[in-house]
Design an enzyme around this catalytic site. Structure first.
Site, PDB file in Angstrom:
ATOM      1  N   ASP A  11       0.831  -1.205   0.000  1.00  0.00           N
ATOM      2  CA  ASP A  11       0.000   0.000   0.000  1.00  0.00           C
ATOM      3  C   ASP A  11       0.867   1.258   0.000  1.00  0.00           C
ATOM      4  O   ASP A  11       0.541   2.253  -0.642  1.00  0.00           O
ATOM      5  CB  ASP A  11      -0.934   0.003   1.210  1.00  0.00           C
ATOM      6  CG  ASP A  11      -2.071  -0.977   1.039  1.00  0.00           C
ATOM      7  OD1 ASP A  11      -2.404  -1.294  -0.116  1.00  0.00           O
ATOM      8  OD2 ASP A  11      -2.612  -1.455   2.037  1.00  0.00           O
TER       9      ASP A  11
ATOM     10  N   ASP B 129       3.877   1.527  -1.308  1.00  0.00           N
ATOM     11  CA  ASP B 129       4.500   1.673  -2.626  1.00  0.00           C
ATOM     12  C   ASP B 129       3.483   1.955  -3.726  1.00  0.00           C
ATOM     13  O   ASP B 129       3.641   2.891  -4.517  1.00  0.00           O
ATOM     14  CB  ASP B 129       5.282   0.412  -2.992  1.00  0.00           C
ATOM     15  CG  ASP B 129       6.515   0.227  -2.127  1.00  0.00           C
ATOM     16  OD1 ASP B 129       6.996   1.226  -1.555  1.00  0.00           O
ATOM     17  OD2 ASP B 129       6.995  -0.910  -2.013  1.00  0.00           O
TER      18      ASP B 129
ATOM     19  N   THR C 283      17.249   0.551  -2.075  1.00  0.00           N
ATOM     20  CA  THR C 283      17.345  -0.285  -3.257  1.00  0.00           C
ATOM     21  C   THR C 283      16.139  -0.023  -4.147  1.00  0.00           C
ATOM     22  O   THR C 283      15.012   0.047  -3.669  1.00  0.00           O
ATOM     23  CB  THR C 283      17.373  -1.785  -2.872  1.00  0.00           C
ATOM     24  OG1 THR C 283      18.362  -1.983  -1.868  1.00  0.00           O
ATOM     25  CG2 THR C 283      17.691  -2.645  -4.073  1.00  0.00           C
TER      26      THR C 283
ATOM     27  N   LYS D  27      16.426 -10.524   0.458  1.00  0.00           N
ATOM     28  CA  LYS D  27      16.272  -9.147   0.932  1.00  0.00           C
ATOM     29  C   LYS D  27      15.736  -9.210   2.366  1.00  0.00           C
ATOM     30  O   LYS D  27      14.543  -9.405   2.586  1.00  0.00           O
ATOM     31  CB  LYS D  27      15.322  -8.346   0.049  1.00  0.00           C
ATOM     32  CG  LYS D  27      15.220  -6.874   0.441  1.00  0.00           C
ATOM     33  CD  LYS D  27      14.280  -6.126  -0.480  1.00  0.00           C
ATOM     34  CE  LYS D  27      14.271  -4.635  -0.130  1.00  0.00           C
ATOM     35  NZ  LYS D  27      13.743  -4.390   1.235  1.00  0.00           N
TER      36      LYS D  27
ATOM     37  N   LYS E 258      10.215  -7.762  -5.359  1.00  0.00           N
ATOM     38  CA  LYS E 258       9.303  -8.049  -4.253  1.00  0.00           C
ATOM     39  C   LYS E 258       7.979  -8.541  -4.828  1.00  0.00           C
ATOM     40  O   LYS E 258       7.390  -7.874  -5.677  1.00  0.00           O
ATOM     41  CB  LYS E 258       9.061  -6.791  -3.407  1.00  0.00           C
ATOM     42  CG  LYS E 258      10.336  -6.166  -2.849  1.00  0.00           C
ATOM     43  CD  LYS E 258      10.054  -4.909  -2.057  1.00  0.00           C
ATOM     44  CE  LYS E 258       9.349  -5.204  -0.771  1.00  0.00           C
ATOM     45  NZ  LYS E 258       9.207  -4.007   0.087  1.00  0.00           N
TER      46      LYS E 258
ATOM     47  N   CYS F 113     -30.686   1.573  13.437  1.00  0.00           N
ATOM     48  CA  CYS F 113     -32.021   2.085  13.765  1.00  0.00           C
ATOM     49  C   CYS F 113     -33.138   1.083  13.534  1.00  0.00           C
ATOM     50  O   CYS F 113     -34.289   1.326  13.916  1.00  0.00           O
ATOM     51  CB  CYS F 113     -32.312   3.357  12.970  1.00  0.00           C
ATOM     52  SG  CYS F 113     -32.496   3.067  11.183  1.00  0.00           S
TER      53      CYS F 113
END
Length: 651
Positions: free
Chosen positions: A65, A67, A107, A144, A304, A395
């Site tokens: 989110d 990125d 990176t 990573k 990623k 309600c």
């Protein structure tokens, strides 16, 4: 109403971020994930807040989110914005800032195989430019690590900081932290990480996630016993990047077997991994030729995939009524740990989705964690009988379908709609305290059904409702403050919750029409403004007609509104700053920065929160770093003192 945790609030105070967003606004932005409604300043502030919390071990939103939604929005608006070109700073460490032995850059990120192919093509192009053989290029792939970045020069251990200056955290070695791999000090950049199995077995009950643990062990305060034991058991280590297990081979082999290589590299360590880093390793000449930006090395990239899913069973579907009357479904789930967080609820978007996909008790879903307060359902694996309400949960009124949505039409008597509308008004004004949802619920339970009715309250009425004497007086004082303290007219308009009108659109509308004139606008008048489509224009005109009576009733109570300068008048204005972009920095002597920003806007200027090539003036108060001034001057920005700025206004 979502909210920040006390830990997150404390971390933001420690980070000392100059932000005008309230905690409630921050939580709402994270939940709605709709950055198009934010101003440039709000978007940048939210990114800085998310970065600070992430690096302190208390993330507000997910990497994806951050990125793909918020950072992508900044990139779309301002491709060359300085925030995109620099290393996001670490904020958790306390101590003296010192220069790193060598820069620790971020990176570059890639999320598709095609992005990796383009990166490899850049390497090949550079090789050809230097008359090198592209086929001889060797690429190394390493996990990573999702830890806490640091640099070890053999004597000191530094945080990454802003990539060029960090903080001495050598105390973690004194506490017994060891070096991963061959165990030797002085191997440069790496990350503090914790063994996944150890964390899940011994630490998960005490720390929300591994980043939270990693951030805790570098702080100056005494360690918790569980953290100290993790260090003593060598479950937590500083792992130099040079020691990471890897795959290595030619680019053509990487492309031929990409998926397997990525999968294998992910599994090479028992630490949290959020990607694979690819880098050129066998040609320093090409690496020097490619060089680096202020943010990343061009010869290195991180892939990623952000797959964070789990199969979860739905226990029930809970309806919730919003201030617009829309009834939204929330799936209650079997509690499941996903990406370090315990998930027990997920949004089902709308009841059309519930009906079509068969979401109800017993439904098996694939849940993708988005990092929001309520995650999203990715897909339904095994449907069940959909659970759809017949009546409003607030309600008891009848519900009606409008396309995929269910609505409660009892707008004047539905408690949820009334309470959320009142709470939204005061939260959006952002210059009044004490009117959170609990207070509003108590007022409504005692017959207060509108914002106007809140402003008509007297001391005895509040006391009779059960508020203490001091609290009652404080509430009245805050109501008075909200009318006397200057606020922008676009913020006042936004407080009425007009459909499709976030604060950004409110400001845009009032740049073309005066506040009291907007109720006479046609759909054509609205869609003639850049950024308003036909559907939005029709919704705005319809909603303005509905709120006109309430609006005028509240407006006539008398608010100190700062009028938005009309664009047409800005072009003709004699103000020396009309049409100029101004950034205020440092501590001002003659007034608060917020007040000076409002005055500058009144005079036709655009006030930004960071310096770009389009900035006209950087106005400096006290305690401004020389580097910031030098960076502005490099961009050709005129740097003036507060005194010079005030003198400019008098011209």
């Amino acid at each position: 109403m979502p909210s920040l945790s006390n830990i997150q609030l404390d971390l933001l105070k420690e980070a000392d971020l100059s932000t005008y967003l309230t905690p409630e606004q921050i939580a709402q932005i994270a939940t709605q994930a709709n950055p198009q409604q934010l101003t440039d300043e709000q978007l940048l502030e939210f990114l800085q807040i998310c970065n600070a919390l992430y690096r302190s071990g208390e993330p507000l939103i997910s990497d994806a989110d951050y990125d793909f939604i918020f950072l992508a929005e900044l990139q779309k608006r301002h491709p060359l914005h300085p925030y995109l070109q620099t290393v996001e700073p670490e904020v958790v460490a306390v101590g003296k800032t010192v220069a790193l032995p060598e820069p620790m850059l971020s990176t570059e990120k890639a999320y598709t195989r095609s992005s990796i192919e383009k990166w490899l093509a850049r390497l090949e192009k550079a090789a050809k430019e230097l008359d090198e053989d592209p086929a001889a290029l060797t690429v190394r792939a390493t996990p990573k690590l999702d830890g806490y970045a640091a640099y070890d020069d053999g004597k000191l251990l530094y945080t990454r900081g802003d990539g060029r200056k960090g903080t001495d955290i050598s105390r973690v070695f004194e506490r017994g932290l060891i070096v991963g791999g061959n165990g030797l000090r002085g191997q440069g950049a790496g990350e503090i990480v914790v063994n996944q199995n150890y964390f899940n077995t011994y630490l998960a009950d005490y720390f929300e996630n591994s980043r939270n643990f990693q951030a805790s062990i570098i702080k100056e305060k005494d360690l918790e016993q569980h953290a100290l034991e993790a260090i003593q058991n060598h479950a937590a280590v500083f792992f130099p990047f040079a020691q990471l297990p890897s795959w290595q081979g030619p680019a053509i082999e990487l492309l031929a077997d990409f998926d397997r290589i990525v999968k294998d590299v992910y599994a090479k360590v028992d630490y949290d991994v959020d990607g694979v880093v690819f880098e050129l390793v066998n040609n320093d000449r090409i690496k020097q030729h490619l060089g680096a930006t202020r943010h990343h090395h061009r010869w290195q990239i991180a892939f990623k995939n952000n797959i964070e899913t789990a199969e979860v069973t739905v226990l029930s579907v809970t309806p919730q009524t919003s201030r617009s009357g829309r009834v939204n479904p929330v799936a209650e789930l079997t509690p499941t740990k996903l990406s370090g967080a315990m998930i027990s609820r997920a949004t089902a978007h709308h009841y059309g989705m519930v009906k079509e996909l068969g979401i109800g008790p017993g439904t098996l879903i694939e849940l993708t964690r988005s990092g929001l307060v309520i995650p999203k359902i990715e897909r339904v694996i095994t449907p069940a009988a959909p659970q759809i309400p017949d009546h409003c949960p607030s309600c008891g009124g009848e519900l009606v379908w409008d396309s995929d949505y269910l609505y409660c039409l009892n707008t004047t008597k539905c408690p949820a709609q009334i309470e959320n509308t009142i709470e939204h008004f005061f939260r959006t004004l952002a210059n009044v305290d004490g009117f959170g949802l609990k207070t509003v619920e108590k007022l409504h339970a005692n017959g207060v059904n509108s914002v106007y009715a809140v402003y008509r309250l007297e001391l005895k009425q509040l006391q009779d409702m059960g508020f203490g004497d001091k609290t009652s007086q404080n509430l009245l004082d805050q109501l008075q403050r909200s009318r006397t303290e200057a606020i922008e007219d676009w913020r006042f308009l936004g407080a009425f919750g007009i459909l499709r009108m976030g604060l950004g659109n409110c400001e845009r509308l009032l740049q073309h029409h005066r506040l009291l004139d907007i109720f006479n606008l046609s759909v054509e008048d609205v869609i003639n403004i850049e950024g308003f489509a036909e559907k939005t224009g029709a919704a705005v005109v319809e909603c303005l007609a509905k709120i006109k009576t309430d609006f005028m009733q509240i407006y006539e109570l008398g608010f100190n509104l700062i009028q938005t300068p009309l664009l047409a008048e800005q072009q003709q204005s004699t103000s020396p700053i009309a049409g100029k972009t101004i950034v205020f920095t440092g501590t001002m002597v003659h007034g608060k920065r917020d007040e000076m920003s409002k005055e500058a806007k009144r005079l036709g200027a655009k006030v930004a929160s960071s310096v770009t090539g389009k900035t006209d003036f950087l106005v400096t108060g006290t305690d401004v770093g020389a580097a910031k001034i030098a960076a502005a001057m490099e961009k050709g920005v005129r740097v003036i003192s507060e005194e010079e700025y005030l003198g400019l206004l008098e011209e």
